[in-house]
Design a protein around this motif. Structure first.
Motif, PDB file in Angstrom:
ATOM      1  N   ARG A  27      46.515  21.151  88.959  1.00 22.12           N
ATOM      2  CA  ARG A  27      47.959  22.086  90.219  1.00 22.12           C
ATOM      3  C   ARG A  27      47.606  22.700  90.960  1.00 22.12           C
ATOM      4  NH1 ARG A  27      51.943  23.595  85.415  1.00 22.12           N
ATOM      5  NH2 ARG A  27      53.195  23.891  87.054  1.00 22.12           N
ATOM      6  N   THR A  28      46.286  22.020  92.340  1.00 25.44           N
ATOM      7  CA  THR A  28      45.639  23.429  92.912  1.00 25.44           C
ATOM      8  C   THR A  28      46.830  24.170  93.606  1.00 25.44           C
ATOM      9  OG1 THR A  28      44.370  21.176  93.143  1.00 25.44           O
ATOM     10  CG2 THR A  28      43.922  23.360  95.006  1.00 25.44           C
ATOM     11  N   PRO A  29      46.571  24.884  93.852  1.00 22.94           N
ATOM     12  CA  PRO A  29      47.384  25.956  94.648  1.00 22.94           C
ATOM     13  C   PRO A  29      47.403  25.751  96.094  1.00 22.94           C
ATOM     14  CG  PRO A  29      46.291  27.218  93.507  1.00 22.94           C
ATOM     15  CD  PRO A  29      45.967  26.045  92.691  1.00 22.94           C
ATOM     16  N   SER A  30      48.497  25.785  97.185  1.00 22.69           N
ATOM     17  CA  SER A  30      48.436  25.742  98.439  1.00 22.69           C
ATOM     18  C   SER A  30      47.506  27.094  98.902  1.00 22.69           C
ATOM     19  CB  SER A  30      49.774  24.874  99.324  1.00 22.69           C
ATOM     20  OG  SER A  30      50.495  23.657  98.497  1.00 22.69           O
ATOM     21  N   PHE A  31      47.693  27.470  99.885  1.00 19.18           N
ATOM     22  CA  PHE A  31      46.241  28.601 101.272  1.00 19.18           C
ATOM     23  C   PHE A  31      45.885  28.912 100.085  1.00 19.18           C
ATOM     24  CE2 PHE A  31      50.459  27.263 103.682  1.00 19.18           C
ATOM     25  CZ  PHE A  31      51.174  26.893 102.860  1.00 19.18           C
ATOM     26  N   ASN A  32      45.449  28.212  99.396  1.00 21.66           N
ATOM     27  CA  ASN A  32      44.291  29.059  98.697  1.00 21.66           C
ATOM     28  C   ASN A  32      43.136  29.166  99.508  1.00 21.66           C
ATOM     29  OD1 ASN A  32      42.473  26.330  98.786  1.00 21.66           O
ATOM     30  ND2 ASN A  32      43.357  25.960  97.064  1.00 21.66           N
ATOM     31  N   THR A  33      42.015  30.268  98.742  1.00 27.37           N
ATOM     32  CA  THR A  33      40.718  30.351  99.162  1.00 27.37           C
ATOM     33  C   THR A  33      39.308  29.603  98.724  1.00 27.37           C
ATOM     34  OG1 THR A  33      41.244  32.445  99.635  1.00 27.37           O
ATOM     35  CG2 THR A  33      38.661  32.809 100.024  1.00 27.37           C
ATOM     36  N   MET A  34      38.593  29.221  98.686  1.00 33.47           N
ATOM     37  CA  MET A  34      37.704  28.157  97.982  1.00 33.47           C
ATOM     38  C   MET A  34      36.137  28.743  98.088  1.00 33.47           C
ATOM     39  SD  MET A  34      39.137  24.907  98.280  1.00 33.47           S
ATOM     40  CE  MET A  34      37.775  24.425  95.905  1.00 33.47           C
ATOM     41  N   ALA A  35      35.538  29.147  97.765  1.00 33.94           N
ATOM     42  CA  ALA A  35      34.233  30.017  98.113  1.00 33.94           C
ATOM     43  C   ALA A  35      32.744  29.262  97.020  1.00 33.94           C
ATOM     44  CB  ALA A  35      34.433  31.425  97.718  1.00 33.94           C
ATOM     45  N   LEU A  98      37.880  28.638  93.237  1.00 33.19           N
ATOM     46  CA  LEU A  98      38.929  28.924  93.753  1.00 33.19           C
ATOM     47  C   LEU A  98      39.659  30.442  93.501  1.00 33.19           C
ATOM     48  CD1 LEU A  98      41.269  26.242  94.217  1.00 33.19           C
ATOM     49  CD2 LEU A  98      42.025  28.403  94.172  1.00 33.19           C
ATOM     50  N   ASP A  99      40.358  30.855  94.722  1.00 28.33           N
ATOM     51  CA  ASP A  99      41.875  31.855  94.703  1.00 28.33           C
ATOM     52  C   ASP A  99      42.571  31.809  95.383  1.00 28.33           C
ATOM     53  OD1 ASP A  99      41.449  35.066  96.195  1.00 28.33           O
ATOM     54  OD2 ASP A  99      42.875  34.264  94.580  1.00 28.33           O
ATOM     55  N   LYS A 100      43.738  31.556  94.264  1.00 27.50           N
ATOM     56  CA  LYS A 100      45.242  31.791  94.472  1.00 27.50           C
ATOM     57  C   LYS A 100      45.960  32.096  95.723  1.00 27.50           C
ATOM     58  CE  LYS A 100      46.492  32.394  90.534  1.00 27.50           C
ATOM     59  NZ  LYS A 100      47.083  33.181  89.343  1.00 27.50           N
ATOM     60  N   SER A 101      44.965  33.453  96.206  1.00 28.33           N
ATOM     61  CA  SER A 101      45.635  33.483  96.935  1.00 28.33           C
ATOM     62  C   SER A 101      45.179  33.081  97.977  1.00 28.33           C
ATOM     63  CB  SER A 101      45.790  35.064  96.618  1.00 28.33           C
ATOM     64  OG  SER A 101      44.302  35.714  97.103  1.00 28.33           O
ATOM     65  N   ASN A 102      45.807  33.934  99.703  1.00 29.86           N
ATOM     66  CA  ASN A 102      44.872  33.480 100.408  1.00 29.86           C
ATOM     67  C   ASN A 102      44.068  34.679 101.233  1.00 29.86           C
ATOM     68  OD1 ASN A 102      44.064  31.605 102.568  1.00 29.86           O
ATOM     69  ND2 ASN A 102      45.538  32.268 104.005  1.00 29.86           N
TER      70      ASN A 102
END
Length: 124
Positions: A27-35, A98-102
């Motif tokens: 359940r990958t959230p949209s508009f996430n940040t990846m690092a 992965l961060d759920k926020s942008n």
């Protein structure tokens, strides 16, 4: 739940290149940040690079600026870390996060999901 799987690690000589990949599933959230973060033996886990959902905002650690490039393909839920001009001090276990926020930030504890890591070893 979100699962992150890294790949692309390996062993290279100084000056060489590696390309790391990280694919998200579940359940990958949209508009996430990846690092990407990395951790050398006996040291803390350090920030390497982060990219916003659109790719419009990117941050790098000073130690990798000009040598590493982060990118992403949202259609495939994948991000990439191209590592060039590698140095022995780049040797570490590299983790995708992965961060759920942008937000695009460097703080380890703000990231919600983590992969198991992929080892990159650079010999002199």
């Amino acid at each position: 739940q979100v699962r992150l799987v890294e790949s692309g690690g390996g062993s290279v000589q100084a000056g060489g290149s590696l390309r790391l990949s990280c694919t998200a599933s579940g359940r990958t959230p949209s508009f996430n940040t990846m690092a990407w973060f990395r951790q050398a033996p006996g040291k803390e886990r350090d920030f390497v690079a982060a990219i916003s959902w659109t790719g419009g905002r990117i941050l790098y650690a000073d130690s990798v600026k000009g040598r590493f490039t982060i990118s992403r393909n949202n259609a495939e839920n994948t991000n990439y870390l191209q590592m060039n001009a590698l140095k022995p001090e780049d040797t570490a276990l590299y983790y995708c996060a992965l961060d759920k926020s942008n937000r695009v930030i460097t703080t380890l504890h703000t990231y919600d999901f983590w992969g198991q890591g992929t080892q990159a070893t650079v010999s002199s």
